[in-house]
Design a protein around this motif. Structure first.
Motif, short mmCIF file in Angstrom:
data_model
loop_
_atom_site.label_atom_id
_atom_site.label_comp_id
_atom_site.label_asym_id
_atom_site.label_seq_id
_atom_site.Cartn_x
_atom_site.Cartn_y
_atom_site.Cartn_z
N LEU A 140 -10.06 11.06 8.52
CA LEU A 140 -9.54 10.86 7.17
C LEU A 140 -8.80 12.11 6.68
CD1 LEU A 140 -9.47 9.02 4.70
CD2 LEU A 140 -11.70 9.87 4.05
N ALA A 141 -9.44 13.27 6.88
CA ALA A 141 -8.81 14.53 6.44
C ALA A 141 -7.51 14.77 7.19
CB ALA A 141 -9.77 15.69 6.66
N ALA A 142 -7.50 14.47 8.50
CA ALA A 142 -6.28 14.68 9.30
C ALA A 142 -5.16 13.77 8.79
CB ALA A 142 -6.57 14.41 10.77
N ALA A 143 -5.49 12.49 8.54
CA ALA A 143 -4.46 11.55 8.08
C ALA A 143 -3.88 12.00 6.74
CB ALA A 143 -5.06 10.15 7.97
N VAL A 144 -4.77 12.41 5.82
CA VAL A 144 -4.29 12.85 4.50
C VAL A 144 -3.43 14.11 4.66
CG1 VAL A 144 -5.02 13.74 2.25
CG2 VAL A 144 -6.24 11.83 3.28
N GLY A 145 -3.91 15.07 5.48
CA GLY A 145 -3.17 16.32 5.70
C GLY A 145 -1.79 16.06 6.29
N ILE A 146 -1.73 15.15 7.26
CA ILE A 146 -0.44 14.86 7.92
C ILE A 146 0.53 14.19 6.94
CG2 ILE A 146 0.63 13.39 9.70
CD1 ILE A 146 -1.92 14.08 11.42
N MET A 147 -0.02 13.27 6.14
CA MET A 147 0.84 12.60 5.16
C MET A 147 1.39 13.62 4.16
SD MET A 147 -0.55 8.88 4.10
CE MET A 147 -2.29 9.12 4.24
N LEU A 148 0.53 14.50 3.68
CA LEU A 148 0.97 15.53 2.73
C LEU A 148 2.07 16.39 3.34
CD1 LEU A 148 -2.34 16.81 1.07
CD2 LEU A 148 -0.43 15.66 -0.04
N THR A 149 1.89 16.75 4.62
CA THR A 149 2.89 17.58 5.30
C THR A 149 4.24 16.89 5.32
OG1 THR A 149 1.11 18.31 6.70
CG2 THR A 149 3.31 18.89 7.42
N MET A 150 4.21 15.59 5.68
CA MET A 150 5.48 14.86 5.77
C MET A 150 6.16 14.79 4.41
SD MET A 150 4.80 12.01 8.58
CE MET A 150 4.25 12.52 10.20
N VAL B 288 -1.55 22.94 10.44
CA VAL B 288 -1.41 22.57 11.85
C VAL B 288 -0.32 21.51 12.02
CG1 VAL B 288 -2.59 21.59 13.86
CG2 VAL B 288 -3.78 23.22 12.42
N ALA B 289 -0.31 20.51 11.10
CA ALA B 289 0.68 19.44 11.21
C ALA B 289 2.11 19.97 11.05
CB ALA B 289 0.41 18.36 10.17
N LEU B 290 2.27 20.98 10.22
CA LEU B 290 3.60 21.59 10.07
C LEU B 290 4.08 22.09 11.43
CD1 LEU B 290 3.65 23.85 6.91
CD2 LEU B 290 5.32 22.16 7.55
N ASN B 291 3.16 22.65 12.17
CA ASN B 291 3.48 23.16 13.49
C ASN B 291 3.68 22.04 14.50
OD1 ASN B 291 4.03 25.57 14.67
ND2 ASN B 291 2.01 25.74 15.60
N THR B 292 2.69 21.15 14.59
CA THR B 292 2.75 20.12 15.63
C THR B 292 3.88 19.11 15.40
OG1 THR B 292 1.06 18.92 14.44
CG2 THR B 292 0.32 20.21 16.32
#
Lengths: 255, 561
Positions: free
Chosen positions: B162-172, B87-91
């Motif tokens: 927590l999962a969202a923050a980790v997921g977003i960081m990984l995406t970046m 999702v973060a890749l998209n947003t």
């Protein structure tokens, strides 16, 4: 070559095209002008067989589009306003696909594809995916594909959108050439300069109705405007006069 | 304030979907809601049943329930991280509105906050949908107090953040290494490979042996392994440790873990914002770079000129073939299908038929017959993903088909034959190979592949026809098309069709089979019954080809963009 008879398209309560009748002779370039939402694209889509009219008839080369859709489409080359293409095909593959779709075969086919790609300066991009093309390149690719099967009628929605000055000049030259080879062109455009320069006759559609039609000189006469430019005639006929300086003064007032 | 402005378009789009969607949108939402409730009830019922059973098991019951809870939280965390990355890749990188937003005076902080919230909501709702019935089942089985439900809210919020923050960081970080588009492809491929690996690992451990009393000593060893604690560094363990005491109405250790979750979640938000300030602008800029992809001569060779209708059909099929193998989201699913075939056949190879109380030959043939239905179901599931989406796959380029001298009939039939062949091969592999593994009777050996052969025509025609009747040329991806209203309708119709054929064939096959077993001749009436039933099955198959294709052709011909 093209005849629209009492053409009407209704979308629920809205009448997008209202009882439009017109004729375009063979070898003529017909400019179809109108403000945004006037019904230009709807008319063009009906002419290309993408949309069905609610009532009325479309005749191309004497054939009724409703009764002989395949034969009519075989005679038409269509260019939409937005160049949506198959992004996963290369330019060359797309041309080849279109050639087969229009039943173009014979020895000269591949040579013709190559000639068009060269003419539209796409030859060196022929083996790259269409997805990597710029807007202007896609527009040029559609144009070359639409001319590939030697159509008798060319239906174009906004031919110059997204083209750079070089591309725009190329299109103008091609249109002039098409006119010489007695191909009939029906095009809608907002670029009044191209209509003024190329079109034999111009039709102006407003709120779904064809409100004026004729050659540039006839339209000038009809509008009775002092300013002879097409822009002024167009604004006068569509009742959308340019705003005065006082009217647009508020733009900088906040600052 | 700008954060709210940035979030507003999504909310307005959602609202407008209801306001301007009309009756069709309401029907769709209603159907999806009913499906969600149905799904919810099924999950709840399964967990309630399993947990009640565990409670009845002395000594081990609580341990099993605790382990299950820990596995549930671990699975959720894995799913959440993965879904947040996608999702973060998209947003953050691929969304079409980003170009406009980046041109406005919106700060990185404001954009990050808005997109963080959007990612959080978009990737968490599915886990919540799964989680609510599971956790409610726990609460009800353990007769937990209101404190448990309040505690759940307090645990789930930081857990999701927590999962969202980790997921977003990984995406970046991913986008720093690969362009955004490639990252999505690589993740997709990785996810498919990991799923296949997990499937194989799970299946090849043969968990069915756990219920085999002869292998009881292994079970004891298994339970010993269960009592070892999960990793204390995993947030899923903290969540489990926070929830478990609440089920027993104890709050002491729960509060500690809840506090720990909240603190870590808040810290992860700060760290991810910091990472965004450092690398997001550069990553966004990178994601704008277009990739030049030159296709080699061996596949870019133009289609050869051919005459007449064949030319069009071959052109369409050639285009579809190229599309399939150039789209990573399409061809990569072949890996899943391959894994499915392996597992499917493996299951038949380890079927403990000798342990059943029924005669083996009877069971073999019964299973072989039911296998036809199962294979049909597998084909329909593949059909909804590939065949049903075939027309919508034309996307915005559908104008090319509409303006070309091509009938909708020819377009649909070319798509039909394009998908028919691979489905036929798959259907026949599934039935013939499983029949071989089951050592079935000669009658079934012929009848099962013949039935599947006929059925594939119907399943394919239903997919193409319904896909043409319910096209979605504006969908961003084909999964969205397959999971839509039309896809659901296709699945219902395909299942109904398969069930009908199975029902029509069951009686005559049983009669034939019993006559063969008891070595007695069939009466005229029985032959009439058998002939009539098979004729009806053939007619149903013919109707499943003709009706949906006709319906699809009619609807698509009237379609206006």
């Amino acid at each position: 070559m093209i005849r629209l008879e009492e053409l009407t398209k209704r979308f629920q309560q809205v009448i997008a095209v209202n009882d439009v009748s017109l004729k375009v002779a063979a070898g003529e370039i017909y400019g179809f002008l109108g403000p945004n939402g006037a019904g230009k694209t709807t008319t063009i889509k009906m002419l290309a067989g993408i949309m069905r009219p609610t009532s009325g008839r479309i005749l191309i080369d004497g054939l009724d589009l409703e009764k002989h859709p395949i034969e009519v489409k075989q005679r038409v080359g269509f260019i939409p306003d937005r160049p949506f293409l198959y992004e996963k095909l290369t330019g060359l593959e797309f041309m080849s696909f279109m050639a087969n779709l229009y039943g173009l075969n014979g020895k000269g086919r591949d040579k013709r594809i190559q000639q068009f790609l060269e003419l539209f300066e796409l030859a060196e991009w022929g083996r790259e995916l269409v997805g990597s093309y710029s807007h202007g390149m896609k527009q040029r690719l559609i144009m070359s594909a639409a001319l590939l099967h030697e159509p008798r009628v060319f239906v174009v929605d906004e031919p110059l959108v997204g083209l750079d000055p070089k591309g725009a000049r190329l299109i103008k030259r091609i249109f002039s050439k098409l006119k010489d080879s007695s191909l009939t062109v029906f095009m809608s455009t907002h670029t009044l300069e191209i209509a003024e320069e190329l079109c034999d006759r111009i039709g102006i559609i407003h709120k779904g109705k064809l409100i004026a039609e004729g050659s540039y000189a006839e339209l000038q006469q009809m509008a009775g405007q002092e300013d002879p430019r097409l822009e002024s005639i167009f604004l006068h006929l569509t009742g959308a006069e340019a705003f005065s300086t006082e009217e647009i003064g508020f733009i900088r007032e906040q600052n | 304030m700008k954060v709210l402005t940035l979030l507003a378009p999504r909310l307005w789009a959602l609202r407008n979907g209801f306001v301007f969607g009309g009756r069709r949108s309401l029907t769709k939402t209603g159907s999806l809601f009913i499906m969600a409730v149905g799904f919810w009830v099924v999950i709840y019922a399964i967990f309630y049943r399993v947990l009640s059973y565990f409670q009845a098991v002395e000594d081990f019951g609580d341990l099993l329930a605790y382990k299950l809870l820990s596995m549930v939280f671990l699975t959720f965390f894995g799913l959440l991280i993965f879904s947040n990355v996608l999702v973060a890749l998209n947003t953050f990188f691929l969304s079409q509105d980003l170009g406009t937003i980046h041109a406005t005076p919106v700060s990185i902080g404001e954009l990050f906050t808005a997109r963080f919230l959007e990612t959080l909501l978009e990737s968490s709702w599915m886990v919540l949908l799964f989680g609510v019935p599971v956790l409610t089942a726990y609460g009800l089985v353990y007769e937990a107090s209101a404190l448990y439900y309040l505690g759940l809210v307090s645990v789930m919020i930081p857990y999701l953040i927590l999962a969202a923050a980790v997921g977003i960081m990984l995406t970046m970080l991913f986008v720093q290494i690969f362009p955004a588009q490639r990252t999505r492809d690589i993740l997709l491929l990785l996810s498919i490979l990991v799923t296949i690996l997990l499937f194989f690992l799970f299946r090849f451990t043969r968990p069915e042996r756990l219920v085999d009393p002869n292998a009881f000593s292994n079970v004891i060893t298994y339970f010993r392994a269960l009592s070892t604690p999960a990793s204390p560094y995993l947030p899923s363990s903290w969540a489990c440790e926070a929830v478990w005491p609440l089920l027993k109405s104890s709050t002491t250790s729960s509060s500690f873990y809840q506090g720990f979750l909240w603190m870590t979640a808040m810290a992860s938000v700060v760290v991810s914002a910091f990472v965004a300030f450092l690398i997001y602008p550069e990553g966004w800029s990178k994601s704008q770079e277009t990739r030049r992809l030159v296709v080699g001569r061996f596949i870019s060779e133009g289609q050869r000129p051919r005459k007449g209708h064949r030319s069009q059909i071959l052109a369409l099929m050639g285009k579809d073939l190229k599309f399939f193998f150039r789209d990573n989201t399409q061809w990569s699913q072949l890996l899943l299908i391959f894994a499915l075939i392996v597992l499917y056949l493996y299951n038949y190879s380890v079927l403990p038929l000798e342990m059943a109380r029924m005669p083996t030959f009877y069971l073999q043939n019964l299973i072989a017959f039911l296998n036809v239905g199962l294979a049909g179901f597998v084909l329909a599931s593949i059909g909804v993903r590939f065949v049903f989406t075939a027309i919508s796959g034309e996307g915005f380029s559908f104008w090319i088909m509409q303006s070309a001298p091509l009938t909708i009939r020819r377009l649909l039939w070319s798509k039909f034959f394009f998908y028919l062949v691979p489905l036929l091969v798959l259907g026949l592999i599934l039935t013939i190979a499983s029949n071989e593994l089951l050592h079935v009777d000669p009658l079934m050996r012929w009848l099962a592949p013949l039935t599947i052969f006929a059925m594939v025509f119907g399943v394919t025609a239903l997919g193409i026809g319904m896909g043409a009747a319910f096209p979605n040329f504006k969908a961003e991806n084909l999964t969205q098309v397959a999971t839509g209203f039309g896809g659901l309708l296709y699945m219902i119709l395909a299942m109904g069709f398969i069930a009908l054929v199975i029902v029509l064939e069951a009686g005559p096959i049983y009669t034939l089979f019993m006559a063969q077993v008891h070595h007695h001749a069939l009466s005229h009436l029985q032959w009439l019954y058998i002939g009539g039933s098979f004729l009806l099955a053939v007619l149903v198959n013919a109707a499943a080809i003709w009706l949906p294709m006709r319906y699809g052709i009619r609807k698509l011909a009237a379609y206006e963009q």
